[in-house]
Design a protein around this motif. Structure first.
Motif, PDB file in Angstrom:
ATOM      1  N   TYR A  33       0.845  -1.199   0.000  1.00 20.99           N
ATOM      2  CA  TYR A  33       0.000   0.000   0.000  1.00 20.99           C
ATOM      3  C   TYR A  33       0.874   1.242   0.000  1.00 20.99           C
ATOM      4  CZ  TYR A  33      -2.795  -3.693   2.220  1.00 20.99           C
ATOM      5  OH  TYR A  33      -3.405  -4.883   2.536  1.00 20.99           O
ATOM      6  N   TYR A  48      -3.036   0.456  -3.896  1.00 23.23           N
ATOM      7  CA  TYR A  48      -2.564  -0.785  -3.318  1.00 23.23           C
ATOM      8  C   TYR A  48      -2.258  -1.782  -4.430  1.00 23.23           C
ATOM      9  CZ  TYR A  48      -7.055  -3.252  -4.009  1.00 23.23           C
ATOM     10  OH  TYR A  48      -8.165  -3.861  -4.549  1.00 23.23           O
ATOM     11  N   LEU A  98      -4.126  -9.382   1.125  1.00 26.69           N
ATOM     12  CA  LEU A  98      -4.898  -8.157   0.965  1.00 26.69           C
ATOM     13  C   LEU A  98      -5.983  -8.022   2.039  1.00 26.69           C
ATOM     14  CD1 LEU A  98      -5.562  -5.618  -0.614  1.00 26.69           C
ATOM     15  CD2 LEU A  98      -7.048  -7.005  -2.072  1.00 26.69           C
ATOM     16  N   ALA A  99      -6.569  -9.112   2.457  1.00 29.95           N
ATOM     17  CA  ALA A  99      -7.669  -9.047   3.411  1.00 29.95           C
ATOM     18  C   ALA A  99      -7.312  -8.142   4.580  1.00 29.95           C
ATOM     19  CB  ALA A  99      -8.009 -10.449   3.909  1.00 29.95           C
ATOM     20  N   ALA A 100      -8.242  -7.246   4.912  1.00 28.33           N
ATOM     21  CA  ALA A 100      -7.939  -6.148   5.825  1.00 28.33           C
ATOM     22  C   ALA A 100      -7.489  -6.601   7.196  1.00 28.33           C
ATOM     23  CB  ALA A 100      -9.150  -5.232   5.947  1.00 28.33           C
ATOM     24  N   TYR A 101      -7.934  -7.765   7.654  1.00 27.33           N
ATOM     25  CA  TYR A 101      -7.549  -8.172   9.005  1.00 27.33           C
ATOM     26  C   TYR A 101      -6.103  -8.653   9.092  1.00 27.33           C
ATOM     27  CZ  TYR A 101      -9.123 -12.586   6.952  1.00 27.33           C
ATOM     28  OH  TYR A 101      -9.318 -13.651   6.126  1.00 27.33           O
ATOM     29  N   ASN A 102      -5.408  -8.609   7.955  1.00 27.35           N
ATOM     30  CA  ASN A 102      -3.965  -8.826   7.997  1.00 27.35           C
ATOM     31  C   ASN A 102      -3.284  -7.522   8.367  1.00 27.35           C
ATOM     32  OD1 ASN A 102      -3.110 -11.635   6.677  1.00 27.35           O
ATOM     33  ND2 ASN A 102      -4.972 -10.899   5.694  1.00 27.35           N
ATOM     34  N   GLU A 103      -2.483  -7.546   9.423  1.00 29.22           N
ATOM     35  CA  GLU A 103      -1.837  -6.334   9.906  1.00 29.22           C
ATOM     36  C   GLU A 103      -1.003  -5.690   8.819  1.00 29.22           C
ATOM     37  OE1 GLU A 103       0.552  -6.937  13.336  1.00 29.22           O
ATOM     38  OE2 GLU A 103       1.356  -4.892  13.358  1.00 29.22           O
ATOM     39  N   GLN A 104      -1.149  -4.380   8.704  1.00 22.30           N
ATOM     40  CA  GLN A 104      -0.309  -3.625   7.794  1.00 22.30           C
ATOM     41  C   GLN A 104       0.931  -3.166   8.555  1.00 22.30           C
ATOM     42  OE1 GLN A 104      -2.031  -0.521   5.412  1.00 22.30           O
ATOM     43  NE2 GLN A 104      -3.909  -1.662   5.044  1.00 22.30           N
ATOM     44  N   PHE A 106       4.063  -0.714   8.425  1.00 27.25           N
ATOM     45  CA  PHE A 106       4.450   0.506   7.734  1.00 27.25           C
ATOM     46  C   PHE A 106       5.954   0.705   7.745  1.00 27.25           C
ATOM     47  CE2 PHE A 106       0.616   2.992   6.767  1.00 27.25           C
ATOM     48  CZ  PHE A 106      -0.345   2.257   7.430  1.00 27.25           C
TER      49      PHE A 106
ATOM     50  N   TYR B  32     -14.234  -5.069  10.426  1.00 31.07           N
ATOM     51  CA  TYR B  32     -12.901  -5.122  11.019  1.00 31.07           C
ATOM     52  C   TYR B  32     -12.458  -3.703  11.341  1.00 31.07           C
ATOM     53  CZ  TYR B  32      -7.892  -5.789  11.533  1.00 31.07           C
ATOM     54  OH  TYR B  32      -6.612  -5.786  12.010  1.00 31.07           O
ATOM     55  N   TYR B  36      -4.240   2.179  15.021  1.00 37.36           N
ATOM     56  CA  TYR B  36      -2.809   2.304  14.796  1.00 37.36           C
ATOM     57  C   TYR B  36      -2.277   3.494  15.580  1.00 37.36           C
ATOM     58  CZ  TYR B  36      -2.651  -1.115  10.987  1.00 37.36           C
ATOM     59  OH  TYR B  36      -2.689  -2.272  10.248  1.00 37.36           O
ATOM     60  N   PRO B  44       2.898   4.352  11.195  1.00 35.11           N
ATOM     61  CA  PRO B  44       1.913   3.835  12.153  1.00 35.11           C
ATOM     62  C   PRO B  44       2.143   2.359  12.469  1.00 35.11           C
ATOM     63  CG  PRO B  44       0.848   5.097  10.402  1.00 35.11           C
ATOM     64  CD  PRO B  44       2.268   4.889   9.992  1.00 35.11           C
ATOM     65  N   LEU B  46       0.155  -1.080  14.376  1.00 32.41           N
ATOM     66  CA  LEU B  46      -1.066  -1.642  14.928  1.00 32.41           C
ATOM     67  C   LEU B  46      -0.928  -1.860  16.432  1.00 32.41           C
ATOM     68  CD1 LEU B  46      -3.881  -2.965  14.326  1.00 32.41           C
ATOM     69  CD2 LEU B  46      -2.648  -5.142  14.214  1.00 32.41           C
ATOM     70  N   SER B  93     -12.929  -1.624   7.695  1.00 30.14           N
ATOM     71  CA  SER B  93     -12.951  -2.337   6.420  1.00 30.14           C
ATOM     72  C   SER B  93     -13.982  -3.447   6.493  1.00 30.14           C
ATOM     73  CB  SER B  93     -11.580  -2.924   6.105  1.00 30.14           C
ATOM     74  OG  SER B  93     -11.656  -3.815   5.005  1.00 30.14           O
ATOM     75  N   GLY B  95     -13.377  -6.187   5.105  1.00 28.01           N
ATOM     76  CA  GLY B  95     -12.572  -7.398   5.151  1.00 28.01           C
ATOM     77  C   GLY B  95     -11.765  -7.660   3.909  1.00 28.01           C
ATOM     78  N   ASN B  96     -12.329  -7.455   2.757  1.00 28.47           N
ATOM     79  CA  ASN B  96     -11.624  -7.760   1.515  1.00 28.47           C
ATOM     80  C   ASN B  96     -11.197  -6.525   0.742  1.00 28.47           C
ATOM     81  OD1 ASN B  96     -11.724 -10.626   1.696  1.00 28.47           O
ATOM     82  ND2 ASN B  96     -13.899 -10.498   1.223  1.00 28.47           N
ATOM     83  N   THR B  97     -11.319  -5.387   1.396  1.00 26.01           N
ATOM     84  CA  THR B  97     -10.912  -4.132   0.777  1.00 26.01           C
ATOM     85  C   THR B  97      -9.912  -3.435   1.675  1.00 26.01           C
ATOM     86  OG1 THR B  97     -12.783  -2.998   1.790  1.00 26.01           O
ATOM     87  CG2 THR B  97     -13.086  -3.802  -0.458  1.00 26.01           C
ATOM     88  N   LEU B  99      -8.045  -0.868   4.145  1.00 29.32           N
ATOM     89  CA  LEU B  99      -8.534  -0.099   5.286  1.00 29.32           C
ATOM     90  C   LEU B  99      -8.830   1.344   4.880  1.00 29.32           C
ATOM     91  CD1 LEU B  99      -5.957  -1.279   7.972  1.00 29.32           C
ATOM     92  CD2 LEU B  99      -8.373  -1.929   7.842  1.00 29.32           C
TER      93      LEU B  99
END
Lengths: 115, 111
Positions: A33, A48, A98-104, A106, B32, B36, B44, B46, B93, B95-97, B99
């Protein structure tokens, strides 16, 4: 292991010049991202990647902005004919999927200053 | 698309007091909600997240609550310490998009 790295950490350029910002994601992370953060502002989502593909480029501020990702790893954000309003910190993040619940995760960002 | 509003934009508290940051979201499909923390000069990170199947989650001094009916969620920090001073971002989100982030809250803990 190594986190997300970005280079350069700082970039000063003259108005009208092109700049290229680089992001090295965490190894194995398929999603990447790009965000822009102006001074004291929030995170403006730019684009992204899922693998090498960027399904939605509508977040890019103008057609002077482009991004690519090769080999499912390194990504570059290119700004052509820079303007003073492009001055900001550009943040890159990666996640396992990609699924949002995967921690990003930075990177530290690239601070771009356009004179 | 999703829109996330975050309040307040700045917050000052005395060390030891509690801090509460609130966010609202617009898309009822969102499920979800992460938070951060951004320290000065860093990206940032989490600190806590919650999914729509629970109403509250705690991790030591921080907790997040979610009200799906009202479409809002909050971050609670108890016994604040100077190292809690940072900018906090909420996000949402489905979930599949990617944040969608709020605009951030700058928290200052005064010793």
């Amino acid at each position: 292991g190594a986190g997300v790295s970005q280079s350069p950490s700082n970039k000063v350029t003259e108005k009208g010049k092109d700049v290229e910002l680089r992001c090295d994601p965490i190894s194995g992370h398929t999603a990447l991202y790009w965000y822009r953060q102006s001074l004291g502002q929030g995170l403006e989502f730019l684009i992204y990647f899922q693998g090498n593909s960027a399904p939605d480029k509508s977040g890019l501020p103008s057609d002077r902005f482009s991004a690519e990702r090769t080999g499912g790893s390194v990504s570059t954000l290119t700004i052509q004919r820079t303007q003073q309003e492009d001055s900001a910190v550009y943040l890159c993040a990666s996640s396992l999927e990609l699924a949002a619940y995967n921690e990003q995760f930075f990177g530290p960002g690239t601070r771009l200053t356009v004179l | 698309g999703e829109n996330v509003e975050q309040h307040p934009s700045t917050l000052s508290v005395q060390e030891g007091d509690s801090a509460v940051i609130k966010c609202t979201y617009s898309d009822s499909a969102s499920n979800y909600f992460p938070w951060y923390k951004q320290e000065l000069g860093k990206g940032p990170q989490l600190i806590i997240d919650i999914r729509s199947n629970v109403g509250e989650k705690k991790d030591q001094r921080i907790a997040v609550t979610l009200n799906k009916t009202a479409k809002h969620f909050s971050l609670h920090i108890t016994e604040t310490q100077p190292e809690d001073s940072a900018v906090y971002f909420c996000a949402a989100s489905e979930g599949n998009t990617p944040l969608v982030f709020g605009k951030g809250t700058r928290l200052s803990v005064i010793a």
